[in-house]
Design an enzyme around this catalytic site. Structure first.
Site, short mmCIF file in Angstrom:
data_model
loop_
_atom_site.label_atom_id
_atom_site.label_comp_id
_atom_site.label_asym_id
_atom_site.label_seq_id
_atom_site.Cartn_x
_atom_site.Cartn_y
_atom_site.Cartn_z
N GLU A 17 0.80 -1.23 0.00
CA GLU A 17 0.00 0.00 0.00
C GLU A 17 0.83 1.27 0.00
OE1 GLU A 17 -2.34 -2.82 2.80
OE2 GLU A 17 -0.26 -2.40 2.29
N ASP A 104 -2.13 -5.30 3.50
CA ASP A 104 -2.40 -5.70 4.89
C ASP A 104 -3.35 -6.89 4.95
OD1 ASP A 104 -0.78 -3.65 5.71
OD2 ASP A 104 -2.42 -2.26 6.13
N ASP A 106 -5.96 -7.56 6.80
CA ASP A 106 -7.35 -7.42 7.22
C ASP A 106 -8.27 -7.25 6.02
OD1 ASP A 106 -6.70 -4.90 6.38
OD2 ASP A 106 -6.90 -3.94 8.34
N GLU A 108 -9.68 -4.62 4.73
CA GLU A 108 -9.34 -3.50 3.86
C GLU A 108 -8.18 -3.87 2.96
OE1 GLU A 108 -11.30 -0.10 3.08
OE2 GLU A 108 -11.63 -1.29 4.88
N TYR A 331 1.40 -5.82 13.12
CA TYR A 331 0.28 -5.09 12.51
C TYR A 331 -0.59 -4.45 13.59
CZ TYR A 331 -3.40 -4.01 9.18
OH TYR A 331 -4.31 -3.36 8.38
N ARG A 333 -3.70 -3.07 13.44
CA ARG A 333 -5.17 -3.16 13.44
C ARG A 333 -5.55 -4.58 13.81
NH1 ARG A 333 -4.07 0.00 8.79
NH2 ARG A 333 -4.65 2.19 9.12
N HIS A 378 -5.61 -12.15 14.60
CA HIS A 378 -4.19 -12.48 14.56
C HIS A 378 -3.54 -11.99 15.84
CE1 HIS A 378 -4.38 -8.41 13.04
NE2 HIS A 378 -5.00 -8.83 11.96
#
Length: 891
Positions: A17, A104, A106, A108, A331, A333, A378
């Site tokens: 990203e 990532d 997740d 998103e 990570y 989030r 996670h």
């Protein structure tokens, strides 16, 4: 781009990203890999009418960007600012042998990977890389076990995006039409506003109570050290505390069981008890154990960083993102408190090395989470890697704010694998005649995890000392000396407003929204003027009250806490493949299944069908003040008008200060404001030339003068000069202000008039095309011609153009990998900005100068460069306004 591909073919392309993430991953891969950033999402639903493809513009659903008549097919568009980056990625794919999507892990991130495939349409093999930390080992492990794109996660993200679009685009126009333009509604945003408004309502309804007690100062006989104990009982009646009062009446909940003392009775009681003997009635000692806190989740990290450092949710997430993308933490989030076996070993090794064997429990601590979505469960947020870099080793590599956050994460992670803290709690009851006093003590026998981490404290060692309350060693029946009995007054306090940390906690506890979105939600409600900050507290505006009134009365399920939490559960079920997304969207929008649990919720579309006709705008925009005389035929109300909230009582109206919290608008304060406004209707005097009345008025932007009555089409308004107050204005001064601009005379050099004026940026003089600001202390009402000529003779200060040559950069970094020139942070006319000599990028408001790192600066420049040159800004704004107007007319 990390690697040069101009002479290479057959490489592996890795897409992430952000440029920072690309640089970090690029360090771990060889020359056979090229790592490039998508710079966030590459496509989305249309944000304005002009972005809707021509072929859909005549469809009745087109403004939504979602074809609700064809299985909720979203219309995705690629924004103009993303086209340059997409072409870059497309050109790279032509020379690649395979593509790795390393976004990532997740929802998103999964959606970004899916959109990349849908847009770029690679004809080479595609692999999905998943990792929760950016370390060499994690990247290599991901390369050995890639997977396919998880369509359930993609569907869950797309469903969430569509739900939020339908909610926002269908409900917001109702708010524009019934309350005021530019308001917005949102699935989680509106519920967050309701929470803040309800807390303010509790504060408004709160009625304070005053009560007294005694604080005794005692000592063991023949000892000099004393201790204090508070009065708890007289006879058989309890001395009340704050929780014994009704918050809305200020009266005791159980008046028969409590003894309410006033100042006089407290002093009389002290005088009666002081000469009487005191003794220890009882001593109770109990052991206690305190377990360490679980490692951080997104929510708990935001809460603790706010409590400890005052960081906003946005600042915390920005710092954490930077730490993650540079390989320092996992990570950020996550809803999980779980640690991997590797992380547990690393933490336990640090405990052993830093604190010793006594602080290491016999077996690892395992933390369980209640997260339903296994895909997002996670690891917790922890230092990256298998050895956990010591914070002090990173001081020179991180900014001050990054270091503080990393240090916090490191300590919490290590402390989570340490032994329990142990100690004893002691309660001592002192008896004098029929009165009893109580005091509690605490000793720490073994500090355990508290050696490393104390929640809410920066200094664990200092906090440990503060946590201990030592009491004398006494037994029941021991005699004591009464050194003093001091009467103390207390007042009950209203419930505290939500801070960002407290709001984050209550949303998390209720299962509303995702912690990763809380930062943007808080930012939105602040930007939309639903809330403002007072200290660290979130204070609702009167507009927020009106919006809540409308939704509570006419759309109650849309801001129902349980209903919103159920929606989150259903979206999670979609991500796990347990619920079909299409069925859910049909239920939500057209209404079928929702009626079983929420009979009034017939689906969003039918729910809104006749609301424009049903809702009385005057009613929802009227808020009655509490604690008023109910028999008053003309109660004071707050009204939300076109230009903001104002007070009204019958025919009387008055402005409301924008920074006045709603709970401070008592009937007495409201009456004072109305009286002041009424006095403003009485003229200060009359203009001797025109005969028109002159008023001193107060508006949204401060006090001002008005010449002429309100219905006078030729009335003139002028603001007071800086430092002036309505109380200091007399008729003479008012006439001078209203006479501005003031002609000082002719300039002998060009024979043009020199005028003294007051402007947006302060007083100044003008002569033809030449202007000069007046120095501090010089008024346009008193400046003379010779002073003006002296100012005009001086070179004009041109601020940015001349000043930037002399001003040092706010911050400097290394050379740009793109231009080869030094990256600098400069101060400009419109705020701070980053430059690499060719591209300028504005520094976002949520990033301080101290927080800005080289990597973040490069990211900002890359994002700005990817957008290309800005064009047609005026056209874009006009199209937005036209869309709003058309929507309002349709309603």
């Amino acid at each position: 781009m990390v690697s040069n591909t101009s002479t290479r073919k057959g490489f592996s392309l890795v897409i992430v990203e952000s440029p920072a993430k690309a640089r970090t991953i690029g360090r771990f891969l060889g020359n056979e890999y090229v790592v490039e950033a998508s710079i966030g999402h590459i496509r989305d639903l249309p944000s304005v009418a002009s972005e809707i493809p021509e072929k859909y513009r005549k469809e009745k659903w087109s403004r939504l960007g979602v074809n609700v008549d064809a299985n909720f097919q979203p219309i995705y568009i690629v924004p103009n600012e993303k086209r340059k980056q997409i072409k870059k990625l497309s050109d790279l794919i032509k020379g690649a042998k395979e593509v790795y999507l390393a976004t990532d892990e997740d929802r998103e991130g999964e959606a970004i990977s899916w959109h990349l495939v849908e847009t770029l349409k690679p004809k080479v093999p595609i692999h999905r890389l998943v990792f929760h930390e950016i370390t060499k080992k994690a990247i290599q492990n991901a390369l050995t076990s890639p997977r396919s794109i998880n369509n359930d996660l993609v569907q869950a993200q797309e469903t969430r995006r569509i739900i939020d679009r339908l909610y926002g685009y269908e409900v917001s126009p109702l708010l524009w039409y019934k309350i005021r333009p530019k308001l917005s509604a949102g699935r989680v945003q509106s519920v967050a506003v309701r929470l803040i408004v309800e807390r303010e309502r509790e504060r408004i309804a709160f009625c304070s109570a005053m009560y007294w007690d005694l604080l005794g100062n005692f000592a063991v006989k023949n000892e000099t050290k004393s201790f204090q104990a508070g009065l708890i009982l007289v006879g058989k009646r309890k001395i009340p505390t704050g929780k014994d009062f009704d918050s809305t009446t200020g009266k005791l909940l159980n008046p028969n069981g409590c003894l309410l003392l006033d100042e006089s009775s407290a002093k009389n009681l002290a005088a009666r008890l002081l000469p009487l003997p005191a003794k220890v009635k009882s001593v109770e000692e109990k052991p206690y154990t305190e377990r360490p806190y679980a490692p951080f989740t997104t929510s708990t990290l935001q809460q603790e960083a706010n409590r400890k450092f005052g960081f906003t949710a946005r600042t915390t997430m920005s710092l954490a993102q930077n730490l993650y993308e540079n390989g320092y933490i996992t990570y950020m989030r996550t809803d999980s408190t779980n640690l991997s076996d590797e992380a547990i070993r690393a933490a336990r090794n640090h405990v052993l090395n830093e604190y010793g064997q006594d602080y290491l429990p016999a077996s690892p601590r395992i933390y369980k989470t209640n997260v339903k979505n296994a895909q997002e469960a996670h690891e917790a947020i922890r230092p990256a890697g298998s050895s956990f870099e010591l914070p002090e080793n990173l001081k020179d590599k991180l900014t001050h704010e990054q270091f503080r956050l990393y240090d916090l994460i490191w300590k919490r992670t290590v402390a989570s694998q340490m032994s329990d803290a142990r100690g004893k709690r002691k309660q001592l009851i002192v008896e004098i005649d029929d009165a009893q006093f109580s005091v509690s003590g605490k000793t720490i026998e073994f500090s355990g995890y508290l050696r490393a981490y104390v929640e809410g404290s920066d200094d664990p060692d200092a906090e440990l000392a503060d946590r201990e309350v030592l009491l004398p060693s006494v037994r029941s029946g021991d005699e004591l000396q009464t050194l003093a009995l001091d009467p103390k007054s207390h007042a009950t306090m209203p419930p505290a407003r939500y801070s960002e940390a407290a709001l984050t906690k209550v949303l998390t506890d209720r299962g509303i929204g995702r912690p990763s979105t809380y930062a943007s939600i808080i930012e939105t409600i602040l930007n939309r003027n639903y809330v403002f900050k007072k200290g660290g507290a979130l204070v609702p505006t009167w507009v927020a009250f009106a919006v809540c009134q409308l939704m509570e009365r006419h759309l109650p399920d849309l801001i129902n806490y349980d209903f919103t939490a159920q929606m989150e559960d259903q979206l999670d079920a979609i991500s796990r493949g347990e619920l079909g997304h299409l069925r859910y969207l049909k239920d939500f929008y057209f209404g079928t299944e929702f009626q079983e649990t929420h009979p009034h919720m017939s689906g969003l579309k039918p729910l809104l069908n006749h609301k424009t006709e049903e809702i009385n705008a005057r009613e929802v925009n009227t808020i009655f003040l509490t604690h008023q005389n109910t028999n008053d035929p003309e109660p004071i109300v707050v009204r939300i008008g076109k230009f903001g909230p104002f007070l009204q009582q019958g025919e009387r109206t008055g402005n409301l200060p924008e920074d006045l919290p709603p709970d401070e608008l008592t009937p007495e304060k409201a009456t004072e404001l109305l009286n002041n406004a009424q006095r403003a209707e009485e003229p200060l005097g009359f203009d001797p030339d025109s005969g028109k009345p002159i008023f001193v008025k107060s508006g949204r932007f401060g006090p001002y003068l008005q010449r002429g009555n309100s219905d006078d089409e030729e009335k003139q308004n002028v603001s007071l000069l800086k430092g002036m107050t309505p109380e200091t204005i007399d008729l003479e001064t008012a006439l001078k202000l209203l006479s501005l601009p003031r002609n000082l005379g002719k300039n002998p050099e060009n024979n043009e008039d020199i005028l003294a004026r007051d402007g947006k940026f302060g007083p100044y003089i003008v002569c033809g095309k030449e202007t000069r600001s007046l120095p501090n202390g010089v008024s346009p009402l008193s400046i003379e011609l010779d002073q003006a000529l002296e100012l005009l003779a001086q070179p004009k200060f041109r601020g940015r153009r001349e000043n930037t040559k002399q001003t040092e950069p706010l911050k400097t970094f290394g050379d740009s990998p793109v231009t080869g020139k030094q990256v600098k942070l400069l101060s400009g006319r419109f705020g701070s900005y980053v430059t690499d000599g060719e591209t300028n990028a504005t520094l976002p408001k949520d990033i301080t100068i101290e927080e800005l790192t080289f990597d973040r600066a490069i990211d900002l420049l890359a994002e700005r460069a990817a957008k290309g040159k800005t064009t047609k800004r005026t056209t874009r704004k006009k199209s937005v306004k036209k869309t709003v107007k058309k929507t309002a007319k349709k309603k």
